[in-house]
Scaffold this active site. Structure first.
Site, PDB file in Angstrom:
ATOM      1  N   GLN A 137       0.861  -1.193   0.000  1.00  0.00           N
ATOM      2  CA  GLN A 137       0.000   0.000   0.000  1.00  0.00           C
ATOM      3  C   GLN A 137       0.898   1.243   0.000  1.00  0.00           C
ATOM      4  O   GLN A 137       1.674   1.432   0.939  1.00  0.00           O
ATOM      5  CB  GLN A 137      -0.861  -0.030   1.253  1.00  0.00           C
ATOM      6  CG  GLN A 137      -1.858   1.085   1.377  1.00  0.00           C
ATOM      7  CD  GLN A 137      -2.410   1.156   2.790  1.00  0.00           C
ATOM      8  OE1 GLN A 137      -1.654   1.225   3.756  1.00  0.00           O
ATOM      9  NE2 GLN A 137      -3.718   1.106   2.928  1.00  0.00           N
ATOM     10  N   SER A 140       0.801   6.446   2.694  1.00  0.00           N
ATOM     11  CA  SER A 140       1.394   7.425   3.621  1.00  0.00           C
ATOM     12  C   SER A 140       2.588   8.133   2.995  1.00  0.00           C
ATOM     13  O   SER A 140       3.310   7.556   2.175  1.00  0.00           O
ATOM     14  CB  SER A 140       1.875   6.735   4.892  1.00  0.00           C
ATOM     15  OG  SER A 140       0.834   6.034   5.494  1.00  0.00           O
ATOM     16  N   SER A 172       4.554  -1.265   4.138  1.00  0.00           N
ATOM     17  CA  SER A 172       4.829  -2.636   4.570  1.00  0.00           C
ATOM     18  C   SER A 172       5.028  -3.532   3.350  1.00  0.00           C
ATOM     19  O   SER A 172       4.218  -3.498   2.411  1.00  0.00           O
ATOM     20  CB  SER A 172       3.652  -3.192   5.371  1.00  0.00           C
ATOM     21  OG  SER A 172       3.275  -2.316   6.383  1.00  0.00           O
ATOM     22  N   GLU A 255      -9.082  -2.388   5.537  1.00  0.00           N
ATOM     23  CA  GLU A 255      -7.829  -2.466   6.301  1.00  0.00           C
ATOM     24  C   GLU A 255      -8.123  -2.469   7.805  1.00  0.00           C
ATOM     25  O   GLU A 255      -7.549  -3.237   8.557  1.00  0.00           O
ATOM     26  CB  GLU A 255      -6.919  -1.278   5.944  1.00  0.00           C
ATOM     27  CG  GLU A 255      -5.572  -1.366   6.657  1.00  0.00           C
ATOM     28  CD  GLU A 255      -4.655  -0.185   6.360  1.00  0.00           C
ATOM     29  OE1 GLU A 255      -5.114   0.798   5.744  1.00  0.00           O
ATOM     30  OE2 GLU A 255      -3.499  -0.248   6.766  1.00  0.00           O
ATOM     31  N   GLU A 378      -4.848   7.938  18.961  1.00  0.00           N
ATOM     32  CA  GLU A 378      -5.422   9.290  19.115  1.00  0.00           C
ATOM     33  C   GLU A 378      -6.562   9.486  18.114  1.00  0.00           C
ATOM     34  O   GLU A 378      -7.596  10.077  18.438  1.00  0.00           O
ATOM     35  CB  GLU A 378      -4.348  10.372  18.897  1.00  0.00           C
ATOM     36  CG  GLU A 378      -3.352  10.513  20.036  1.00  0.00           C
ATOM     37  CD  GLU A 378      -2.264   9.440  19.999  1.00  0.00           C
ATOM     38  OE1 GLU A 378      -2.193   8.663  19.018  1.00  0.00           O
ATOM     39  OE2 GLU A 378      -1.482   9.378  20.964  1.00  0.00           O
TER      40      GLU A 378
HETATM   41  C1  LIG Z   1       2.264  -1.564  11.288  1.00  0.00           C
HETATM   42  C2  LIG Z   1       2.078  -0.433  10.349  1.00  0.00           C
HETATM   43  C3  LIG Z   1       1.966  -0.689   9.008  1.00  0.00           C
HETATM   44  C4  LIG Z   1       1.805   0.362   8.122  1.00  0.00           C
HETATM   45  N1  LIG Z   1       1.752   0.040   6.810  1.00  0.00           N
HETATM   46  C5  LIG Z   1       1.572   1.027   5.925  1.00  0.00           C
HETATM   47  C6  LIG Z   1       1.515   0.707   4.540  1.00  0.00           C
HETATM   48  O1  LIG Z   1       1.682  -0.448   4.130  1.00  0.00           O
HETATM   49  N2  LIG Z   1       1.306   1.704   3.677  1.00  0.00           N
HETATM   50  C7  LIG Z   1       1.159   2.997   4.052  1.00  0.00           C
HETATM   51  O2  LIG Z   1       0.935   3.839   3.197  1.00  0.00           O
HETATM   52  N3  LIG Z   1       1.246   3.353   5.378  1.00  0.00           N
HETATM   53  C8  LIG Z   1       1.452   2.387   6.303  1.00  0.00           C
HETATM   54  N4  LIG Z   1       1.567   2.701   7.635  1.00  0.00           N
HETATM   55  C9  LIG Z   1       1.545   4.105   8.034  1.00  0.00           C
HETATM   56  C10 LIG Z   1       0.329   4.470   8.857  1.00  0.00           C
HETATM   57  O3  LIG Z   1      -0.826   4.535   8.075  1.00  0.00           O
HETATM   58  C11 LIG Z   1       0.686   5.792   9.530  1.00  0.00           C
HETATM   59  O4  LIG Z   1       1.755   5.548  10.433  1.00  0.00           O
HETATM   60  C12 LIG Z   1      -0.475   6.361  10.283  1.00  0.00           C
HETATM   61  O5  LIG Z   1      -1.478   6.778   9.410  1.00  0.00           O
HETATM   62  C13 LIG Z   1      -0.015   7.567  11.133  1.00  0.00           C
HETATM   63  O6  LIG Z   1       0.609   8.505  10.338  1.00  0.00           O
HETATM   64  P1  LIG Z   1       2.042   9.098  10.711  1.00  0.00           P
HETATM   65  O7  LIG Z   1       2.960   7.959  11.037  1.00  0.00           O
HETATM   66  O8  LIG Z   1       2.435  10.021   9.604  1.00  0.00           O
HETATM   67  O9  LIG Z   1       1.807   9.906  12.031  1.00  0.00           O
HETATM   68  P2  LIG Z   1       1.157  11.371  12.158  1.00  0.00           P
HETATM   69  O10 LIG Z   1      -0.132  11.415  11.435  1.00  0.00           O
HETATM   70  O11 LIG Z   1       2.195  12.371  11.796  1.00  0.00           O
HETATM   71  O12 LIG Z   1       0.873  11.418  13.702  1.00  0.00           O
HETATM   72  C14 LIG Z   1       1.906  11.653  14.670  1.00  0.00           C
HETATM   73  C15 LIG Z   1       1.255  11.629  16.035  1.00  0.00           C
HETATM   74  O13 LIG Z   1       0.279  12.692  16.108  1.00  0.00           O
HETATM   75  C16 LIG Z   1      -0.997  12.177  16.454  1.00  0.00           C
HETATM   76  N5  LIG Z   1      -2.051  12.888  15.707  1.00  0.00           N
HETATM   77  C17 LIG Z   1      -2.080  13.159  14.373  1.00  0.00           C
HETATM   78  N6  LIG Z   1      -3.220  13.800  14.052  1.00  0.00           N
HETATM   79  C18 LIG Z   1      -3.928  13.950  15.194  1.00  0.00           C
HETATM   80  C19 LIG Z   1      -5.189  14.535  15.512  1.00  0.00           C
HETATM   81  N7  LIG Z   1      -5.956  15.094  14.564  1.00  0.00           N
HETATM   82  N8  LIG Z   1      -5.607  14.490  16.801  1.00  0.00           N
HETATM   83  C20 LIG Z   1      -4.834  13.911  17.771  1.00  0.00           C
HETATM   84  N9  LIG Z   1      -3.631  13.364  17.542  1.00  0.00           N
HETATM   85  C21 LIG Z   1      -3.174  13.368  16.261  1.00  0.00           C
HETATM   86  C22 LIG Z   1      -0.963  10.718  16.009  1.00  0.00           C
HETATM   87  O14 LIG Z   1      -1.881   9.928  16.749  1.00  0.00           O
HETATM   88  C23 LIG Z   1       0.479  10.330  16.307  1.00  0.00           C
HETATM   89  O15 LIG Z   1       0.661   9.982  17.653  1.00  0.00           O
HETATM   90  C24 LIG Z   1       1.753   1.689   8.560  1.00  0.00           C
HETATM   91  C25 LIG Z   1       1.905   1.956   9.923  1.00  0.00           C
HETATM   92  C26 LIG Z   1       2.081   0.922  10.799  1.00  0.00           C
HETATM   93  C27 LIG Z   1       2.280   1.223  12.232  1.00  0.00           C
END
Ligand SMILES: Cc1cc2nc3c(=O)[nH]c(=O)nc-3n(C[C@H](O)[C@H](O)[C@H](O)COP(=O)(O)OP(=O)(O)OC[C@H]3O[C@@H](n4cnc5c(N)ncnc54)[C@H](O)[C@@H]3O)c2cc1C
Length: 409
Positions: A137, A140, A172, A255, A378
């Site tokens: 996928q 992100s 992933s 998902e 969150e």
């Molecule tokens: C096991 C795993 C597999 C994954 N696999 C894929 C994949 O295959 N393909 C892909 O595209 N992505 C993948 N991801 C990415 C995943 O979708 C993102 O990590 C997730 O959407 C969070 O985005 P970020 O890491 O950019 O964190 P951010 O969105 O930058 O968030 C950072 C922190 O801020 C908090 N936060 C953000 N917005 C808010 C809000 N509005 N209110 C309160 N708190 C908030 C979040 O909870 C987090 O603690 C994977 C993630 C994991 C953990």
């Protein structure tokens, strides 16, 4: 709310359990390969893990247990979501996983079935069902995670193709994937949720560079993916150009249900086994920990049943899925910490090999995946606040602005 299986469901459960007992290894047994998904740390180990996942999918397919809710014409069994849930509950008691096949079977296949063209379905569904094609996928980005619609990867039409440039992250299994589902901005003059197009991209296309990210566990399942003028044929657009957000919704819904399918994994029983092995089963503090784990396990069980009851009534899972996801995350984290405390220092100092058969260190490192994937805790709390408690919605000041006028990092 009726927590009991109907007679038909009970019969289905018994049939699934009997088949699994015959064909699947128990967790922790030498033949098991689930539970090590947090650990394969080199290419050779990962290749063995992948082979076992593929072999399992072939076994499921040849025995009529693959893709339970998919229509029969696409290689599925045409069963109900409630039957699928029962299967997930039963299979969680065994040491098996589909690992890198989870994206394709969990949400890529269902998205293509729901929105794909006849040609896309004919080309992509059979290799997904057989376990031959691995998908990743590509959603992100460094500036688009929880706020996915903020994505900056651009796709520009050029003849009968699109030319895509940008960066994706946390993808992933992209390092072993044959294909990817990709979203890119195709009209920056529309508000950010509009003007996004959903593509199927061949991961071997010129201009695709995959760079693995080494995790704290030593494994490298995540990747950064760089797209440098990658050419995607127009026939690989899913749904309408600029209307990809609707397709994204379908993918994310599937998902989330794939992730909330992660169950308790018999943690109380395993903690008791660890305490027995360590000679601390009579320690009152240890007994308290095991009792707390049992209470959490029951909580997860009843929340799952609540979801099952909704699914059985034909109601699409709503905020109860967010509540369950939070409870599962909390349960996994607290149980891993309890397991480590009961195992003693050896369990963290043990290097790669689980100490005395305990894999609490791996669970502690792995549970973060569950708590972030499919929407962070969150974000789940935001959903509960807005949908269940009726609290004011998050301010979304950029919702109606053209993306080109939104401030981005
Ligand atoms: C096991 C795993 C597999 C994954 N696999 C894929 C994949 O295959 N393909 C892909 O595209 N992505 C993948 N991801 C990415 C995943 O979708 C993102 O990590 C997730 O959407 C969070 O985005 P970020 O890491 O950019 O964190 P951010 O969105 O930058 O968030 C950072 C922190 O801020 C908090 N936060 C953000 N917005 C808010 C809000 N509005 N209110 C309160 N708190 C908030 C979040 O909870 C987090 O603690 C994977 C993630 C994991 C953990």
């Amino acid at each position: 709310m009726d927590f009991d299986d109907t007679p038909e469901e009970a019969a289905f459960r018994a049939k699934a359990r009997a088949w699994l007992e015959e064909n699947a290894p128990l967790p922790g047994s030498p033949e098991a390969w689930a539970g090590i998904e947090g650990s394969p740390s080199d290419d050779g180990e990962f290749a063995v893990f992948l082979d076992r996942c593929r072999e399992w999918q072939r076994t499921l397919k040849s025995s009529g247990w693959a893709c339970l809710t998919w229509p029969v014409e696409f290689g599925g069994q045409g069963l109900t979501p409630a039957e699928s849930l029962i299967w997930n509950q039963e299979v969680a008691n065994f040491g098996v996983t589909l690992g890198p096949l989870i994206p394709s079977l969990g949400f890529v296949g269902p998205t293509i079935i729901a929105h794909g063209t006849g040609e896309q379905k004919a080309r992509h569904i059979p290799p997904i069902v057989s376990g031959d094609a691995i998908w990743c996928q590509l959603f992100s980005e460094p500036g688009a995670g929880s706020d996915l619609a903020n994505l900056a990867t651009r796709a520009v039409p050029d003849g009968d193709s699109w030319v895509v440039s940008g960066q994706k992250v946390w993808n992933s299994f992209a390092h072993v994937a044959d294909w990817g589902i990709l979203i890119a901005r195709t009209d920056p003059e529309r508000p950010k949720h509009r003007g996004i197009t959903y593509f199927l991209v061949d991961m071997r296309s010129p201009g695709v560079t995959v760079r693995p990210i080494r995790q704290i566990s030593g494994a490298a399942k995540f990747n950064e993916v760089f797209l440098d003028e990658v050419r995607i044929p127009a026939g690989n657009v899913v749904g309408e150009a600029n209307e990809g957000w609707k397709v994204v919704h379908t993918t994310l819904r599937y998902e989330r249900s794939t992730i909330s399918g992660i169950r308790d994994r018999r943690l109380t029983e395993r903690l008791a086994e660890t305490a027995g092995r360590r000679g601390s089963a009579g320690d009152p503090n240890v007994r308290q920990e095991i009792a707390r784990t049992y209470v959490r396990e029951q909580l997860v069980r009843y929340l799952t049943l609540r979801l099952q009851s909704a699914i059985r009534r034909g109601v699409a899972p709503g905020p109860e899925a967010s509540v369950l996801k939070l409870a599962v995350g909390e349960h996994l984290m607290a149980s891993a910490q309890a397991g480590l405390a009961i195992s003693g220092p050896g369990s963290v100092a043990g290097g790669d090999a689980p100490v005395g058969g305990d894999d609490w260190k791996d669970l502690l490192l792995w549970q973060y995946e569950v708590r972030f994937g499919g929407g962070t805790e969150e974000i789940q709390r935001n959903t509960i606040g807005e949908v269940v408690l009726g609290l004011p919605a998050e301010p979304r000041v950029d919702k109606d602005l053209p993306y080109s006028q939104v401030r981005t990092i």
